[in-house]
Motif scaffolding. Structure first.
Motif, short mmCIF file in Angstrom:
data_model
loop_
_atom_site.label_atom_id
_atom_site.label_comp_id
_atom_site.label_asym_id
_atom_site.label_seq_id
_atom_site.Cartn_x
_atom_site.Cartn_y
_atom_site.Cartn_z
N GLY A 231 -67.65 -35.70 29.83
CA GLY A 231 -67.31 -37.09 30.12
C GLY A 231 -66.28 -37.33 31.21
O GLY A 231 -65.63 -38.36 31.22
N LYS A 232 -66.13 -36.37 32.14
CA LYS A 232 -65.22 -36.61 33.27
C LYS A 232 -65.99 -37.19 34.45
O LYS A 232 -67.17 -36.87 34.64
CB LYS A 232 -64.59 -35.29 33.74
N TYR A 233 -65.29 -37.97 35.24
CA TYR A 233 -65.85 -38.52 36.49
C TYR A 233 -65.44 -37.55 37.60
O TYR A 233 -64.26 -37.30 37.79
CB TYR A 233 -65.25 -39.88 36.73
N VAL A 234 -66.41 -36.98 38.31
CA VAL A 234 -66.10 -36.01 39.36
C VAL A 234 -66.69 -36.50 40.68
O VAL A 234 -67.84 -36.93 40.73
CB VAL A 234 -66.70 -34.62 39.03
N THR A 235 -65.88 -36.44 41.73
CA THR A 235 -66.39 -36.81 43.06
C THR A 235 -65.80 -35.87 44.10
O THR A 235 -64.79 -35.22 43.87
CB THR A 235 -66.11 -38.31 43.34
N SER A 236 -66.48 -35.79 45.25
CA SER A 236 -66.10 -34.81 46.28
C SER A 236 -64.79 -35.14 46.97
O SER A 236 -64.50 -36.31 47.22
CB SER A 236 -67.16 -34.75 47.39
N ASP A 237 -64.07 -34.10 47.31
CA ASP A 237 -62.89 -34.26 48.16
C ASP A 237 -63.22 -33.50 49.44
O ASP A 237 -63.36 -32.28 49.41
CB ASP A 237 -61.67 -33.66 47.46
N SER A 238 -63.40 -34.21 50.51
CA SER A 238 -63.80 -33.57 51.76
C SER A 238 -63.30 -34.41 52.92
O SER A 238 -63.22 -35.64 52.81
CB SER A 238 -65.33 -33.49 51.81
N THR A 239 -62.99 -33.75 54.02
CA THR A 239 -62.51 -34.50 55.19
C THR A 239 -63.69 -35.02 56.02
O THR A 239 -63.49 -35.73 57.01
CB THR A 239 -61.63 -33.62 56.09
N SER A 240 -64.92 -34.65 55.65
CA SER A 240 -66.07 -35.10 56.44
C SER A 240 -66.93 -36.13 55.70
O SER A 240 -68.08 -36.34 56.06
CB SER A 240 -66.90 -33.91 56.90
N THR A 241 -66.37 -36.75 54.65
CA THR A 241 -67.12 -37.82 53.97
C THR A 241 -66.41 -39.16 54.20
O THR A 241 -65.21 -39.21 54.45
CB THR A 241 -67.23 -37.58 52.45
#
Ligand code: PLP
Ligand code: COI
Length: 334
Positions: A231-241
């Motif tokens: 049940g965690k919310y995960v999203t990308s950490d990127s310098t190109s998004t």
């Protein structure tokens, strides 16, 4: 207005008016309302040759109480200027941007789809360099146009899952390039992957980080988000998004729902572990993903929309349509 409001897709339907601002001699004018969608441009304009061209996307909603609200326009104003700074274009005053967007909605009030139709008025600000040039350099004149288009769902069917395909042959952005801003060129670069995805029966291409191709970056038109089995919310950490205003808002809603939120690198292999996956953005809202194709592998998240995505969608659209308290003051009334 005679329109089949509940049948709108994401197609260009010109609204009544657009607003244009011109930058010359170091300053922006006060803007003018136009009824025509045509523009006269020198064929040597910088935007046509060297790509000084950035844009934004935001929406106005007709709400339950009859008012019209725009979702977080000041965030789009800030991001437009972050794009402008990176491409050395003219920044636009942020309060003037918000006023302009409100005026645009007023000018096109009959084109804001009715409450209950599921539609909204999509606002597309676009800025481009108009100085005629043949040597590569920055323009000294710019135009900012605000246009409005009544829209429904980006992908047919609203909250209906789509399939995605990881782009194996091409990147949309470079490691230290323009992926983090809303430059038109990023979308040109993504078209070939999008074509390949469609040939495989997928609605959308998913890009990996361009430096190592080991981590999830984002979709061609939206950010990537996933819900873990616990049940965690995960999203990308990127310098190109692109820093998505929708994703940023959903992270807050997830926290409000008591979900832990993780913004971090997401190894491709982790796709096998997620319970729910979605694309998020202004145009796509939250679009659940059923399958992700990765070479000859396929990750399956099921046909049914998962419970966490449903709740996030319900709260997000609830805030936008005035059915849910706007606790974070995201709605700018027109
Ligand atoms: N990523 C890309 C590449 C986009 O084009 C968009 C659309 O604007 C997004 C993410 C989502 O951003 P936002 O939520 O601000 O619309
Ligand atoms: C948006 O979601 O506003 C976008 O700009 C995405 C896309 C239609 C390019």
């Amino acid at each position: 207005m005679n329109m089949e409001w509940d049948k709108l897709g994401f197609k260009f339907i010109p609204a009544r008016a657009n607003i244009r601002y011109e930058f010359a001699n170091g300053k922006w004018d006060d803007g003018k309302v136009y009824l025509s969608y045509d523009i006269t441009l020198n064929v040597a304009s910088n935007c046509l040759h060297y790509g000084q061209e950035i844009f934004e996307g935001l929406k106005a909603f007709r709400r339950k109480d009859g008012s019209i609200g725009i979702f977080r326009p000041e965030e789009n104003a800030r991001r437009l200027n972050s794009s402008a700074r990176h491409l050395l274009m003219a920044e636009f005053p942020e309060d003037k941007f918000v006023e302009g967007v409100k005026q645009l909605v007023r000018e096109n009030i009959d084109y804001v789809p009715p409450y209950g139709s599921g539609g909204s008025l999509y606002i597309r600000p676009v800025m481009f360099g108009t100085t005629p040039q043949i040597g590569v350099s920055t323009a000294t004149e710019y135009t900012l146009v605000l246009i409005a288009v009544p829209v429904g769902a980006y992908y047919k069917g609203g909250l209906k899952p789509v399939d995605a395909c990881i782009s194996m042959d091409y990147d949309r952005a470079a490691p230290h390039g323009t992926g983090h801003i809303k430059a038109a060129g990023n979308y040109a670069a993504s078209l070939i992957s999008s074509k390949q995805a469609k040939e495989k029966g997928c609605a959308v291409a998913l890009f990996l980080d361009p430096a190592t191709h080991k981590y999830i970056d984002e979709f061609g038109t939206s950010n990537f988000l996933a819900i873990t089995k616990d049940g965690k919310y995960v999203t990308s950490d990127s310098t190109s998004t692109l820093p998505s205003i929708t994703n940023n808002s959903l992270m807050q809603i997830a926290r409000d729902m008591g979900m832990p939120v993780e913004r971090r690198k997401i190894p491709v292999e982790e796709l096998a572990d997620f319970a729910e996956v979605a694309a998020c953005g202004t145009a796509v809202v939250i679009t659940p993903v059923e399958h992700i194709y990765y070479g000859d592998k396929v990750f399956d998240y099921g046909k049914e929309v998962g419970p966490k995505l449903q709740e996030l969608y319900h709260r997000m659209t609830g805030i936008q349509y005035g059915e849910y308290p706007d606790e974070h003051n995201w709605i700018c009334l027109v």
